[in-house]
Design an enzyme around this catalytic site. Structure first.
Site, short mmCIF file in Angstrom:
data_model
loop_
_atom_site.label_atom_id
_atom_site.label_comp_id
_atom_site.label_asym_id
_atom_site.label_seq_id
_atom_site.Cartn_x
_atom_site.Cartn_y
_atom_site.Cartn_z
N LYS A 1 30.93 34.84 46.81
CA LYS A 1 31.99 34.39 45.93
C LYS A 1 33.35 34.42 46.48
O LYS A 1 33.59 34.79 47.81
CB LYS A 1 31.85 35.33 44.71
N TYR B 1 26.65 29.24 35.08
CA TYR B 1 26.65 30.32 34.46
C TYR B 1 26.74 30.12 32.96
O TYR B 1 26.81 30.94 32.19
CB TYR B 1 27.91 31.13 34.58
N ASN C 1 32.42 40.97 42.40
CA ASN C 1 31.26 41.83 43.13
C ASN C 1 30.31 40.86 44.24
O ASN C 1 29.45 41.06 44.54
CB ASN C 1 30.06 42.15 42.13
N HIS D 1 26.55 36.29 44.61
CA HIS D 1 25.52 36.01 43.51
C HIS D 1 24.23 36.11 44.21
O HIS D 1 24.00 35.38 45.33
CB HIS D 1 25.90 34.38 42.99
N GLU E 1 18.99 26.88 40.07
CA GLU E 1 20.38 27.15 40.83
C GLU E 1 20.11 26.35 42.05
O GLU E 1 21.01 25.66 42.43
CB GLU E 1 20.27 28.69 41.08
N1 UDP Z 1 29.56 39.93 34.87
C1 UDP Z 1 30.83 40.52 34.49
N2 UDP Z 1 30.50 41.88 33.43
C2 UDP Z 1 29.43 41.95 33.11
C3 UDP Z 1 28.35 41.04 33.54
C4 UDP Z 1 28.54 40.32 34.42
O1 UDP Z 1 31.88 40.55 35.07
O2 UDP Z 1 29.19 43.20 32.11
C5 UDP Z 1 29.83 38.94 35.94
C6 UDP Z 1 29.67 39.45 37.48
O3 UDP Z 1 30.58 38.69 38.38
C7 UDP Z 1 28.21 39.06 37.52
C8 UDP Z 1 28.23 37.47 36.93
O4 UDP Z 1 28.84 37.94 35.84
O5 UDP Z 1 27.78 38.77 39.02
C9 UDP Z 1 26.86 37.08 36.35
O6 UDP Z 1 26.28 38.08 35.52
P1 UDP Z 1 24.78 38.63 35.63
O7 UDP Z 1 24.55 39.30 34.44
O8 UDP Z 1 23.91 37.14 35.65
O9 UDP Z 1 24.72 39.44 36.98
P2 UDP Z 1 24.12 39.30 38.40
O10 UDP Z 1 22.72 38.40 38.26
O11 UDP Z 1 25.05 38.44 39.07
O12 UDP Z 1 23.74 40.60 39.07
MG MG Z 2 22.39 36.82 37.30
#
Ligand code: UDP
Ligand code: MG
Length: 167
Positions: free
Chosen positions: A10, A50, A122, A125, A136
């Site tokens: 990212k 997303y 974080n 992805h 994706e």
């Molecule tokens: N995210 C966030 N707060 C949350 C959940 C998700 O900021 O409570 C953001 C975070 O950057 C995350 C992205 O949204 O990587 C996508 O969320 P997902 O639930 O798909 O998590 P991932 O698969 O990336 O672990």
């Molecule tokens: Mg995810």
């Protein structure tokens, strides 16, 4: 089972020059990189990627994040990894979504942070299931950008198009 997974480094990862660290950590998996490119993310790509989170309170901030608007750097690096148990292996090294809860030796635990807005910045992805990985990878890559034939392809007639060549 051999499978593919999409990784995106990212904008915070590129801004903080973490690309090498992230790739080194992911190389522990012994998976193969079969596609890689630097991408500038536009609204459509961000919102499609997303789409499943569009009702979340953090959605608009997440879109700004993946488009690079929080880092004045709009680059991300997109990679396709392939091999045995690829999705689980990459998500283990990536760490938990919340960087504060992530294992400190994971990528997100080591390099992620929570913004004052509450958004999880974080670094990476990683696809979370084979279906998500397929969706994706097809969103981010054209078939010819991946060195393996992952999914069925069809011939598409392209008419009256122009493209940029080197001058
Ligand atoms: N995210 C966030 N707060 C949350 C959940 C998700 O900021 O409570 C953001 C975070 O950057 C995350 C992205 O949204 O990587 C996508 O969320 P997902 O639930 O798909 O998590 P991932 O698969 O990336 O672990
Ligand atoms: Mg995810």
């Amino acid at each position: 089972m051999e499978e593919s997974t999409l990784v995106i480094i990212k904008p915070d990862g590129l801004k903080k020059s973490l690309t090498g660290n992230v790739l080194t950590r992911l190389s522990e998996t012994k998976l193969r990189i079969i596609g890689a490119k630097v991408v500038q993310v536009d609204d459509q790509l961000a919102e499609t990627h997303y789409a499943h989170l569009k009702d979340k309170p953090f959605f608009s901030e997440l879109i700004r994040y993946i488009k690079g608007e929080l880092h004045s750097d709009s680059r991300v690096m997109a990679l396709v990894y392939w091999g045995e148990d690829a999705i689980r292996k990459v998500r283990t090294i990536a760490g938990a979504t919340n960087p504060e809860e992530a294992d400190p030796v994971s990528i997100r635990g080591a390099y992620g942070r929570i913004l004052t807005s509450g958004l999880f910045e974080n670094v990476v992805h990683a696809s979370s299931s084979p279906d998500e990985a397929e969706r994706e990878i097809k969103l981010w890559f054209e078939p010819e950008e991946i060195v393996y034939d992952l999914y069925p392809v069809k011939s598409v007639q392209v008419q009256e198009t122009t493209k940029q060549g080197w001058a």
